[in-house]
Structures are given as structure tokens and as C-alpha cells.
Design an enzyme around this catalytic site. Structure first.
Site, PDB file in Angstrom:
ATOM      1  N   SER A 207      40.612   8.780   5.495  1.00 58.47           N
ATOM      2  CA  SER A 207      41.267   9.626   6.484  1.00 58.47           C
ATOM      3  C   SER A 207      40.978   9.092   7.876  1.00 58.47           C
ATOM      4  O   SER A 207      39.945   8.442   8.096  1.00 58.47           O
ATOM      5  CB  SER A 207      40.745  11.071   6.365  1.00 58.47           C
ATOM      6  OG  SER A 207      41.154  11.856   7.463  1.00 58.47           O
TER       7      SER A 207
ATOM      8  N   TYR B 164      32.804  15.928   6.175  1.00 58.99           N
ATOM      9  CA  TYR B 164      34.067  15.323   5.727  1.00 58.99           C
ATOM     10  C   TYR B 164      34.271  13.987   6.425  1.00 58.99           C
ATOM     11  O   TYR B 164      34.585  12.971   5.805  1.00 58.99           O
ATOM     12  CB  TYR B 164      35.234  16.271   6.021  1.00 58.99           C
ATOM     13  CG  TYR B 164      36.572  15.769   5.525  1.00 58.99           C
ATOM     14  CD1 TYR B 164      36.910  15.861   4.181  1.00 58.99           C
ATOM     15  CD2 TYR B 164      37.493  15.203   6.398  1.00 58.99           C
ATOM     16  CE1 TYR B 164      38.130  15.400   3.717  1.00 58.99           C
ATOM     17  CE2 TYR B 164      38.718  14.742   5.954  1.00 58.99           C
ATOM     18  CZ  TYR B 164      39.028  14.836   4.613  1.00 58.99           C
ATOM     19  OH  TYR B 164      40.245  14.368   4.162  1.00 58.99           O
TER      20      TYR B 164
END
Length: 253
Positions: A137, A147
Site C-alpha cells: 500500500s 498497518y
């Protein structure tokens, strides 16, 4: 026919990888926790494209399930030509308020499972050739709780592995999309349009997968779909963490 194994294949980018690879006549091994959704996708792909589709129901936060999937990846009698490490899930950004067991599961799925499956794939691919795609990402280029840390690990490890195993005819690519229309946001309780993210920043899953597969075929270590996110990722490398972490509090990627 080449064979691709895709984790997190029951929805979102994983399902889109399955569709586009089936359209290219690749046989598939689909991995996810939901047997019913996997079966529905498999039936559609077999009917529309005539490819072979094998299913593995597995929870990649569980060590025994990861071992089962790794054993399939390492099966040299029916080799995997393309591994797509896509499985993952998100948590609220406030690490100190999250349940630590949830955070550990999050780390296992994003990092440990991907690492174990890559290790298994390399046992078969080295010398023979193959491709590994790790779905990361643009969050991996900024400061954004655990994350971001997990996705940053995938990017860094993919860069190294792509250079290290090129001599063995294996490419490793970290695909780094930004905000993408999938069911990921809905599972987090945030339907698209409610994250405070401008419309122009949203990507289509079909474009993300198409560009990711193209960059993997070209042997690129990192794929950032779209020019706007390529520029944002570059900015994320030079801006201070205090700034990027504030901006990153909105939305999900």
C-alpha cells in the site's frame, strides 16, 4: 497453463487478481477463510474462462493453516508460477486502544504469512523461474500505525528479494495502491464516500491489478498504480513523520 496462487481471494483485489489471471487462461489456487464465497467465485471463473480452480480454505493468522498453504506452494509436482500475497485486514489506527491479540493477528497475516509463503515459493521457483506479488500500500511510505509498518516491511523486503533472486529468474513486486474501491472499507464499517477522502484519489480495482501485473511482468520491484499516487509516495519519503501521520488519520488504504 501457468498456475497462480492468490491469498485473500474471496473479495476485493484478490478476487480481481483471480478474474484477470483467469482471463489470461491461468489456472488458479484460491485461498481465503470463506468457503462459500470462494466456491461462488470458482464456479464463475470455471464457467466463464474454462480454467482449473483449486480452493484452500485457510485463516492465515493460524500457523497450521499457513503451513497447509505453504505446503501447496512448495509442491514441485504441481508448481505455482505466480504467488499473490494479498490477504489482509485493517484495524483502527489507535494502537494503544486496540486489543493486542488483534494486533498480533494483523502482523501474522500481513508479514509472517507473506514471508512464509514467499520462502516456500522460492524453493520451487529458483532456477525454474516465477513471480511473486506482495500487495502492499502507499501507506507503506508514510507513518500510519501498525498497518503502515507492515506494508513498509513488504515494500522493503520485496525490493531486496527482487534484486537478490533475479539471477534465479524470480521477480518480486510490491504492489502499492492508494484508496481503492473494494469491500475492504465496508468491512471496516466505512463505506466509500464516508472517509473524508477526495473523489479524485479513489482508484478502480481493475486498474490496480492490471498495472500491478504489468509491472510484475516487467520485473519491477515496486508498483504504484497511477501517477497521482506515484507522486504522493515520493512525497511521503521526504516529508516529516509528524506531518504524514496527521494527514494519514483519515480514510483507509
Amino acid at each position: 497453463m501457468p498456475t497462480a496462487l492468490i491469498t485473500g481471494a474471496s473479495a476485493g483485489l484478490g478476487a480481481e487478481f483471480a478474474r484477470q489471471l483467469a482471463r489470461r487462461r491461468a489456472d488458479l489456487v484460491l485461498v481465503a477463510r470463506s468457503e462459500e464465497r470462494l466456491a461462488d467465485i470458482a464456479a464463475d471463473l470455471r464457467s466463464e474462462y474454462g480454467v482449473a480452480v483449486e480452493l484452500i480454505v485457510a485463516d492465515l493468522s493460524r500457523e497450521d493453516d499457513v503451513e497447509r498453504v505453504a505446503a501447496r506452494v512448495a509442491d514441485s509436482s504441481d508448481p505455482i508460477d505466480l504467488l499473490v500475497n494479498n490477504a489482509g485486514f485493517g484495524l483502527p489506527l489507535q494502537f494503544a486502544d486496540n486489543d493486542i491479540d488483534d494486533e498480533v493477528r494483523h502482523l501474522r497475516v500481513h508479514v509472517e504469512a507473506s514471508m512464509r509463503l514467499m520462502h516456500a515459493a522460492l524453493q520451487v521457483m529458483r532456477g525454474r523461474g516465477g513471480r511473486i506479488i506482495n500487495v502492499s500500500s502507499v501507506a507503506g511510505f508514510i507513518s500510519r500505525s501498525t498497518y503502515s509498518a507492515c506494508k513498509s516491511w513488504l515494500i522493503g523486503f520485496s525490493r531486496w528479494a527482487n534484486a537478490e533472486y533475479a539471477r534465479d529468474r524470480v521477480t518480486v513486486t510490491a504492489v502499492c495502491p492508494g484508496f481503492t474501491h473494494t469491500s475492504f472499507h465496508e468491512r471496516m464499517g466505512m463505506p466509500p464516500g464516508e472517509e473524508g477522502v477526495p473523489r479524485f484519489l479513489w482508484l478502480d480495482a481493475r486498474d490496480v491489478v492490471r498495472e500491478g501485473l504489468r509491472d510484475a511482468a516487467l520485473g519491477r520491484a515496486v508498483s504504484v498504480p497511477s501517477l497521482r499516487y506515484t507522486l504522493l509516495a515520493a512525497l511521503g519519503r521526504v516529508l516529516p513523520a509528524s506531518l504524514t501521520s496527521g494527514v494519514a488519520r483519515r480514510g483507509r488504504v
